[in-house]
Motif scaffolding. Structure first.
Motif, PDB file in Angstrom:
ATOM      1  N   HIS A  17       0.824  -1.220   0.000  1.00 45.93           N
ATOM      2  CA  HIS A  17       0.000   0.000   0.000  1.00 45.93           C
ATOM      3  C   HIS A  17       0.853   1.263   0.000  1.00 45.93           C
ATOM      4  CE1 HIS A  17      -3.924  -1.811   0.036  1.00 45.93           C
ATOM      5  NE2 HIS A  17      -3.482  -2.704   0.904  1.00 45.93           N
ATOM      6  N   GLN A  21       1.019   4.260  -2.837  1.00 38.03           N
ATOM      7  CA  GLN A  21       0.994   5.697  -2.529  1.00 38.03           C
ATOM      8  C   GLN A  21       2.253   6.386  -3.056  1.00 38.03           C
ATOM      9  OE1 GLN A  21      -1.484   7.400  -1.069  1.00 38.03           O
ATOM     10  NE2 GLN A  21      -2.749   5.606  -0.740  1.00 38.03           N
ATOM     11  N   ARG A  54      -3.795  -0.567   4.687  1.00 43.23           N
ATOM     12  CA  ARG A  54      -4.305   0.374   3.691  1.00 43.23           C
ATOM     13  C   ARG A  54      -4.598   1.735   4.328  1.00 43.23           C
ATOM     14  NH1 ARG A  54      -9.810  -0.669   0.275  1.00 43.23           N
ATOM     15  NH2 ARG A  54      -9.865   1.341  -0.735  1.00 43.23           N
ATOM     16  N   ASP A  55      -5.290   1.707   5.465  1.00 40.73           N
ATOM     17  CA  ASP A  55      -5.650   2.973   6.127  1.00 40.73           C
ATOM     18  C   ASP A  55      -4.400   3.697   6.631  1.00 40.73           C
ATOM     19  OD1 ASP A  55      -8.273   2.494   5.621  1.00 40.73           O
ATOM     20  OD2 ASP A  55      -8.756   1.754   7.629  1.00 40.73           O
ATOM     21  N   ARG A  58      -2.611   5.267   3.765  1.00 40.32           N
ATOM     22  CA  ARG A  58      -3.342   6.452   3.293  1.00 40.32           C
ATOM     23  C   ARG A  58      -3.229   7.615   4.265  1.00 40.32           C
ATOM     24  NH1 ARG A  58      -8.928   4.542   0.408  1.00 40.32           N
ATOM     25  NH2 ARG A  58      -7.920   3.617  -1.396  1.00 40.32           N
TER      26      ARG A  58
END
Lengths: 168, 113
Positions: A17, A21, A54-55, A58
């Protein structure tokens, strides 16, 4: 105590992830090592302490801005143009014929020149992520992946060349 | 006591509180979290704490280095920079002024009015 499998799964997902990004490899190494070092102290599950991979990835977008969409689009267009010109140039050279009235070598050289920026982008993105604590790679990348990346276009050109020769 | 604290308050004071803890002595993430909890700010999760530490480092207020652990993985130690100490002094003074002024506006829970 969190199992090593949980840590490994979390690490692999977080690296993925963070890559999505477009976080630089050295920062990915730092972020992952921070997570692992922290949960080694607390005994927590990484997902409880940091949220889902993922969070968490992010949530770090303030720190690492993704490149704008036009940057990615330009890179893709350049890569496609480079691939097309290298292919056409290589065919022309192998067949000993000009392409659009120019030598195959000219198209080949133009394609290689156009391919430099996207190749740089790809190599930067695929840079190995290392653990800052040990200097060891954090996630194993299969060796055949890089070889396949470069061999597939070469194989396509060669197969096409052989097909053209046979058709004649 | 910390149960009723709105998260916006914690978010506002956390960078300054983290800077204050690191300014006390060179330390690592988990120890900072423990100090914050002991100071009454509640359990600060890793996912909240490390982005703050990294932002302070990016702003040049902290520096970090990895050190080998005893029989375990290394820890990332954070130390305050001169700019960090300067920022801590100025922001702490401003924070005290701000809270004093806010206190003047709010009803006193001990008052019988």
């Amino acid at each position: 105590m969190t199992s090593p499998e949980t840590i490994t799964e979390y690490r692999e997902a977080l690296v993925l992830h963070l890559r999505l990004q477009e976080v630089p490899a050295d920062r990915i190494g730092e972020i992952v090592a921070e997570v692992e070092s922290h949960v080694a102290d607390t005994g927590e599950d990484p997902a409880d302490a940091f949220g889902s991979p993922r969070d968490y990835a992010r949530s770090l977008t303030d720190e690492h801005r993704k490149p704008p969409w036009w940057w990615t689009t330009t890179t893709l267009v350049l890569a496609a143009a480079a691939g097309w010109l290298i292919g056409q140039g290589a065919f022309a050279v192998l067949l000993g014929e000009p392409y659009w009235g120019r030598s195959g070598w000219l198209w080949l050289a133009t394609g290689v020149a156009l391919g430099v920026p996207p190749a740089y982008m790809v190599s930067r993105r695929s840079q190995e992520v290392r653990d800052p604590r040990t200097g060891e790679p954090l996630v194993r990348t299969p060796r055949w992946a890089a070889v396949g990346f470069y061999l597939i276009p070469v194989a396509i050109v060669l197969v096409g060349w052989v097909a053209v020769l046979l058709a004649r | 006591m910390t149960d009723d604290l709105p998260t916006e308050w914690l978010r506002a004071v956390l960078p300054l509180a983290v800077l204050a803890v690191v300014a006390e002595e060179e330390t690592y993430g988990y120890a900072v979290a423990q100090q914050l909890q002991a100071g009454g700010l509640g359990a600060v999760k890793g996912g909240t704490l490390y982005p703050v530490l990294n932002r302070l480092e990016a702003e040049g207020l902290l520096t970090s280095s990895w050190r080998e652990g005893v029989g375990g993985p290394g820890r990332k130690f954070f130390a305050v920079t001169p700019a960090g100490r300067d920022q801590l002094a100025r922001r702490s003074a401003a924070w005290h002024t701000f809270t004093e002024q806010a206190r003047g506006l709010l009803p006193d829970p001990r008052s019988t009015r």
